[in-house]
Design a protein around this motif. Sequence first.
Motif, PDB file in Angstrom:
ATOM      1  N   ALA A 177      12.324  11.132  12.762  1.00  0.00           N
ATOM      2  CA  ALA A 177      12.733   9.835  12.234  1.00  0.00           C
ATOM      3  C   ALA A 177      11.681   8.762  12.501  1.00  0.00           C
ATOM      4  CB  ALA A 177      14.070   9.418  12.839  1.00  0.00           C
ATOM      5  N   ARG A 178      11.023   8.818  13.641  1.00  0.00           N
ATOM      6  CA  ARG A 178      10.040   7.787  14.000  1.00  0.00           C
ATOM      7  C   ARG A 178       8.774   7.857  13.163  1.00  0.00           C
ATOM      8  NH1 ARG A 178      10.890   5.173  18.944  1.00  0.00           N
ATOM      9  NH2 ARG A 178       8.655   4.802  19.135  1.00  0.00           N
ATOM     10  N   THR A 179       8.628   8.905  12.370  1.00  0.00           N
ATOM     11  CA  THR A 179       7.434   9.022  11.525  1.00  0.00           C
ATOM     12  C   THR A 179       7.749   9.196  10.041  1.00  0.00           C
ATOM     13  OG1 THR A 179       7.372  11.421  11.932  1.00  0.00           O
ATOM     14  CG2 THR A 179       6.060  10.011  13.390  1.00  0.00           C
ATOM     15  N   GLY A 180       8.930   9.706   9.709  1.00  0.00           N
ATOM     16  CA  GLY A 180       9.198  10.065   8.327  1.00  0.00           C
ATOM     17  C   GLY A 180      10.121   9.158   7.559  1.00  0.00           C
ATOM     18  N   ARG A 181      10.812   8.229   8.217  1.00  0.00           N
ATOM     19  CA  ARG A 181      11.733   7.351   7.501  1.00  0.00           C
ATOM     20  C   ARG A 181      10.963   6.357   6.646  1.00  0.00           C
ATOM     21  NH1 ARG A 181      17.088   6.541   9.821  1.00  0.00           N
ATOM     22  NH2 ARG A 181      17.036   4.473   8.867  1.00  0.00           N
ATOM     23  N   ALA A 182      11.535   6.000   5.492  1.00  0.00           N
ATOM     24  CA  ALA A 182      10.859   5.097   4.563  1.00  0.00           C
ATOM     25  C   ALA A 182      10.634   3.720   5.172  1.00  0.00           C
ATOM     26  CB  ALA A 182      11.659   4.979   3.267  1.00  0.00           C
ATOM     27  N   ASP A 183      11.603   3.228   5.968  1.00  0.00           N
ATOM     28  CA  ASP A 183      11.408   1.916   6.581  1.00  0.00           C
ATOM     29  C   ASP A 183      10.300   1.942   7.622  1.00  0.00           C
ATOM     30  OD1 ASP A 183      12.998   3.643   7.928  1.00  0.00           O
ATOM     31  OD2 ASP A 183      14.574   2.220   8.413  1.00  0.00           O
ATOM     32  N   VAL A 184      10.115   3.082   8.294  1.00  0.00           N
ATOM     33  CA  VAL A 184       8.993   3.203   9.231  1.00  0.00           C
ATOM     34  C   VAL A 184       7.675   3.251   8.472  1.00  0.00           C
ATOM     35  CG1 VAL A 184       7.926   4.673  10.980  1.00  0.00           C
ATOM     36  CG2 VAL A 184      10.398   4.316  10.989  1.00  0.00           C
ATOM     37  N   ILE A 185       7.628   4.010   7.384  1.00  0.00           N
ATOM     38  CA  ILE A 185       6.404   4.074   6.577  1.00  0.00           C
ATOM     39  C   ILE A 185       6.080   2.710   5.991  1.00  0.00           C
ATOM     40  CG2 ILE A 185       5.388   5.096   4.512  1.00  0.00           C
ATOM     41  CD1 ILE A 185       6.929   7.615   5.073  1.00  0.00           C
ATOM     42  N   ILE A 218      25.095  15.984   7.534  1.00  0.00           N
ATOM     43  CA  ILE A 218      24.171  15.568   6.474  1.00  0.00           C
ATOM     44  C   ILE A 218      23.660  14.160   6.747  1.00  0.00           C
ATOM     45  CG2 ILE A 218      23.981  15.052   4.013  1.00  0.00           C
ATOM     46  CD1 ILE A 218      26.021  17.234   3.479  1.00  0.00           C
ATOM     47  N   GLN A 219      24.552  13.271   7.176  1.00  0.00           N
ATOM     48  CA  GLN A 219      24.131  11.906   7.502  1.00  0.00           C
ATOM     49  C   GLN A 219      23.137  11.912   8.665  1.00  0.00           C
ATOM     50  OE1 GLN A 219      28.003  10.239   8.253  1.00  0.00           O
ATOM     51  NE2 GLN A 219      28.195   9.418   6.182  1.00  0.00           N
ATOM     52  N   LEU A 220      23.363  12.776   9.621  1.00  0.00           N
ATOM     53  CA  LEU A 220      22.434  12.883  10.748  1.00  0.00           C
ATOM     54  C   LEU A 220      21.066  13.367  10.280  1.00  0.00           C
ATOM     55  CD1 LEU A 220      21.762  12.911  13.774  1.00  0.00           C
ATOM     56  CD2 LEU A 220      22.781  15.207  13.894  1.00  0.00           C
ATOM     57  N   ASP A 221      21.045  14.341   9.413  1.00  0.00           N
ATOM     58  CA  ASP A 221      19.778  14.843   8.889  1.00  0.00           C
ATOM     59  C   ASP A 221      19.073  13.782   8.058  1.00  0.00           C
ATOM     60  OD1 ASP A 221      18.034  17.292   8.561  1.00  0.00           O
ATOM     61  OD2 ASP A 221      18.422  16.845   6.466  1.00  0.00           O
ATOM     62  N   ASN A 222      19.842  13.032   7.264  1.00  0.00           N
ATOM     63  CA  ASN A 222      19.237  11.956   6.475  1.00  0.00           C
ATOM     64  C   ASN A 222      18.676  10.852   7.371  1.00  0.00           C
ATOM     65  OD1 ASN A 222      20.030  13.389   4.253  1.00  0.00           O
ATOM     66  ND2 ASN A 222      21.582  11.931   3.573  1.00  0.00           N
ATOM     67  N   ALA A 223      19.386  10.549   8.450  1.00  0.00           N
ATOM     68  CA  ALA A 223      18.901   9.517   9.368  1.00  0.00           C
ATOM     69  C   ALA A 223      17.589   9.911  10.020  1.00  0.00           C
ATOM     70  CB  ALA A 223      19.950   9.230  10.445  1.00  0.00           C
ATOM     71  N   ALA A 224      17.367  11.219  10.152  1.00  0.00           N
ATOM     72  CA  ALA A 224      16.117  11.707  10.738  1.00  0.00           C
ATOM     73  C   ALA A 224      14.997  11.825   9.715  1.00  0.00           C
ATOM     74  CB  ALA A 224      16.348  13.047  11.415  1.00  0.00           C
ATOM     75  N   GLY A 225      15.243  11.440   8.473  1.00  0.00           N
ATOM     76  CA  GLY A 225      14.205  11.531   7.461  1.00  0.00           C
ATOM     77  C   GLY A 225      14.281  12.766   6.612  1.00  0.00           C
TER      78      GLY A 225
END
Length: 466
Positions: free
Chosen positions: A261-269, A456-463
């Motif tokens: 999540a710390r590297t792959g989420r759109a808001d992080v990018i 599924i929500q957990l997986d989405n939250a991780a990117g």
Amino acid sequence: MPLALALSAALAAASGPALAQAQATPPTQSSTQPAEPLPYTLEQAYAQLAGAPSVTRAALSVQVAQQNLEAARSALGLTVSVNGNASYVGSGAGTASDGTATTTAASLGGNAGVSVSLGLLPWSNNQSGLRASERSLALARATLQEAQRSARLNVTQAYFDAVLATQDVQMGAQTVALRARQLQVAQAQDAAGNAAPEAVLSAQAALQAAQSAAAQAQGTLDTAQRTLESALGVSLGRVTFSPPAQATLTLPDLGALVARARTGRADVISAQNTLAAAQDTLDTAQRDATLPDLTASVGYGGGSAGTLSTSLNLKQGTLSSAYSVPVGSSSGSAGSSGGRLTASLSGSYVVYSPAQRASLSADQAAVTQAALSLTVAQQNVELDVRSRFIAAQQALTAVQTRQTQVQVAQQQLATAQARVQAGTATPDDVQSAELTLAQAQRDLLSARLSAQTTLIQLDNAAGGPQ
């Protein structure tokens, strides 16, 4: 009590065939029979995700970003342009110093040439534009992936709601039938003087509540189907929904989820892109404050053969060349002079500028702020992952609880069946226990679907999956 049991059994025996005949006899219908609803699976819904409006918009953004990147890459090559100018001087007459008349002939002159430019140094505008386009494409792709995952989650939730609503509709019909029979029993007991007057009213109220719940379940099913159609951007028509195959419900590794999540989420990018853009701006400002505005030029030629020149601008990082030849009536006279080599060096350097220092300080502050925003974005996505991980744990615990309740309901049904055989219970008691078991099984299905949704929500939250 024996009289009530006997009366209930007699009513069940008498009303059973009548009810069965009433259910087996279809109502009179028109000659045009409605089409049977078709089964619609979750896999079919997933196959239509590509046409979801949100996914389509995100895919178009990726195409635009890809085209911008191709344009930026093309700008790294040579830029070729042609140029020219023309002038005309008319004929005229005059008088020389000795008093004789003179005549000046008309002349047509000008130049035609070609020039090329290339972003040579790493800090040229072309290179900066390329890096910005690459960052935009990376963000657009991450946004597309999140849109796909979000659309998949919305479709899954809507489908699960439709499945549960289908179960509720079926249970509602069973409940209405049971409450109707219980009302008949209460009315018969009241007629025989073996029931309190309020028993009939209570049974009638229970029947009305069951009818209301059945109507509400049907409305919930219609709403769930419309929500699913809206998420997919299609019309499904008359379809039926069935529970999906039971998925394996296990918790993934929390550390891997947080790292992803710390590297792959759109808001992080997006925060990373903002930081990179601010750093580019700061680097440009520092070069402007450090490097002189220096231009070195070399040229050769003259006359009708034309002139070739090359120049390099240090601050802009751009190399350019140009070639021009004279045209018109003036080109013949120019051809008498031979080629020659010329070289020049010009430049300037800002020694003192408060405005430049203020701008540089502002750019440094922007970098600091962007770095802080990136840290906050990473902390937010980590918090999101951890909170959803806890929710997934609770959902899995609820599944285990519901499984135990199903076992209890199964035992209660077996007890009711045994009591009927022993003559101490009525068939209505068995039907009531069957309804309780159906409710427990429905609650178990709801718990499993809820747990699957939280995973599924957990997986989405991780990117999403890597």
